[in-house]
Design a protein around this motif. Structure first.
Motif, short mmCIF file in Angstrom:
data_model
loop_
_atom_site.label_atom_id
_atom_site.label_comp_id
_atom_site.label_asym_id
_atom_site.label_seq_id
_atom_site.Cartn_x
_atom_site.Cartn_y
_atom_site.Cartn_z
N LEU A 1 37.14 54.85 -19.16
CA LEU A 1 36.97 54.07 -17.93
C LEU A 1 37.12 52.57 -18.21
CD1 LEU A 1 34.02 55.96 -16.24
CD2 LEU A 1 36.36 55.77 -15.38
N TYR A 2 36.61 52.12 -19.34
CA TYR A 2 36.73 50.71 -19.72
C TYR A 2 38.20 50.31 -19.83
CZ TYR A 2 36.39 46.57 -22.73
OH TYR A 2 36.52 45.33 -23.26
N ILE A 3 38.99 51.11 -20.51
CA ILE A 3 40.42 50.83 -20.66
C ILE A 3 41.11 50.90 -19.29
CG2 ILE A 3 42.58 51.67 -21.67
CD1 ILE A 3 40.82 52.53 -24.11
N PHE A 4 40.76 51.92 -18.51
CA PHE A 4 41.32 52.08 -17.17
C PHE A 4 41.03 50.86 -16.31
CE2 PHE A 4 40.55 53.54 -12.76
CZ PHE A 4 41.85 53.92 -12.42
N TYR A 5 39.80 50.37 -16.36
CA TYR A 5 39.43 49.21 -15.56
C TYR A 5 40.13 47.94 -16.03
CZ TYR A 5 35.92 51.60 -12.78
OH TYR A 5 35.29 52.42 -11.88
N ILE A 6 40.35 47.80 -17.32
CA ILE A 6 41.07 46.63 -17.81
C ILE A 6 42.50 46.63 -17.26
CG2 ILE A 6 42.09 45.60 -19.89
CD1 ILE A 6 39.47 46.11 -21.29
N VAL A 7 43.14 47.80 -17.23
CA VAL A 7 44.49 47.91 -16.67
C VAL A 7 44.46 47.59 -15.18
CG1 VAL A 7 46.38 49.51 -16.18
CG2 VAL A 7 45.30 49.51 -18.44
N ILE A 8 43.48 48.12 -14.46
CA ILE A 8 43.33 47.83 -13.02
C ILE A 8 43.16 46.33 -12.81
CG2 ILE A 8 41.83 48.15 -11.00
CD1 ILE A 8 43.48 50.57 -11.53
N GLY A 9 42.38 45.68 -13.67
CA GLY A 9 42.20 44.23 -13.57
C GLY A 9 43.50 43.47 -13.78
N GLY A 10 44.30 43.90 -14.75
CA GLY A 10 45.60 43.26 -14.98
C GLY A 10 46.53 43.40 -13.79
N LEU A 11 46.54 44.60 -13.21
CA LEU A 11 47.35 44.81 -12.01
C LEU A 11 46.85 43.95 -10.84
CD1 LEU A 11 47.81 48.69 -12.22
CD2 LEU A 11 49.54 46.93 -12.67
N GLY A 12 45.54 43.81 -10.75
CA GLY A 12 44.95 42.99 -9.70
C GLY A 12 45.30 41.52 -9.85
N PHE A 13 45.29 41.03 -11.09
CA PHE A 13 45.64 39.63 -11.30
C PHE A 13 47.12 39.41 -11.00
CE2 PHE A 13 46.22 35.67 -13.68
CZ PHE A 13 45.16 34.95 -13.17
N ARG A 14 47.94 40.39 -11.34
CA ARG A 14 49.37 40.31 -11.01
C ARG A 14 49.54 40.26 -9.48
NH1 ARG A 14 54.17 44.42 -11.30
NH2 ARG A 14 55.86 42.93 -11.46
#
Length: 188
Positions: free
Chosen positions: A68-81
């Motif tokens: 979940l931690y890795i998944f959320y980091i990816v979601i955060g990167g997509l959100g910043f994009r």
């Protein structure tokens, strides 16, 4: 994962998930601190959809929390994009911006505080969708997107970040209103 993510967050999620899997709404936690109102604990975030989704398929353990931690980091990167795209920047810049956000110290260095990470990763989604709402004159589609990301922010993220988000969105709304008044755009 380290410290509070394993010692505290995992036990909260495990208890909540086990309760839901047994058909019990986790209102009271009798196993921690001599019992306390689990439902009212804002750090736990019982209405976060992640809890219900994970509870349908598996149990919480250290591996689940790490995934979940890795998944959320990816979601955060997509959100910043997504947030950077609201400023009409080139795709290359938004891509690298998302990567930099994913690798930033605030996400990588806070591996112990999943609640803070949840607040951080939903922040660019909420701000970006709000900017999109303002640009599209409060269309239904963009409004639903903003409500969804605000709900995810409120239901899973650290409460202080939600309070800061409110003040930022209020400032953006006032700025948008003033710029509309200055442009004398009565329709908008």
């Amino acid at each position: 994962m380290q410290y509070d993510a394993i010692d505290v967050f995992l036990s909260w999620r495990f208890y909540g998930s086990e309760s839901l899997q047994q058909g019990i709404v986790p209102i009271w936690n009798p196993y921690q601190s001599g019992g306390y109102p689990f439902f009212a604990d804002l750090q736990y975030a019982i209405w976060n959809p992640e809890l219900f989704i994970v509870s349908l398929f598996t149990r919480y353990n250290a591996t689940t929390i790490q995934i979940l931690y890795i998944f959320y980091i990816v979601i955060g990167g997509l959100g910043f994009r997504y947030l950077l795209k609201q400023f009409k920047l080139e795709d290359k810049i938004t891509f690298y911006g998302g990567i930099l956000f994913m690798l930033s110290g605030v996400l990588i260095g806070h591996g112990q505080s999943m609640v803070s990470i949840l607040g951080i990763i939903w922040l660019p989604w909420a701000i970006g969708s709000y900017l999109e709402v303002l640009d599209n004159n409060f269309s239904f589609k963009t409004g639903v997107k903003f409500v969804l990301f605000s709900f995810l922010m409120l239901s899973g993220g650290y409460q202080a970040m939600s309070i800061m988000l409110f003040y930022l969105l209020l400032t953006l709304a006032i700025y948008h209103f003033i710029s509309l008044v200055k442009s004398r755009n009565k329709k908008a």
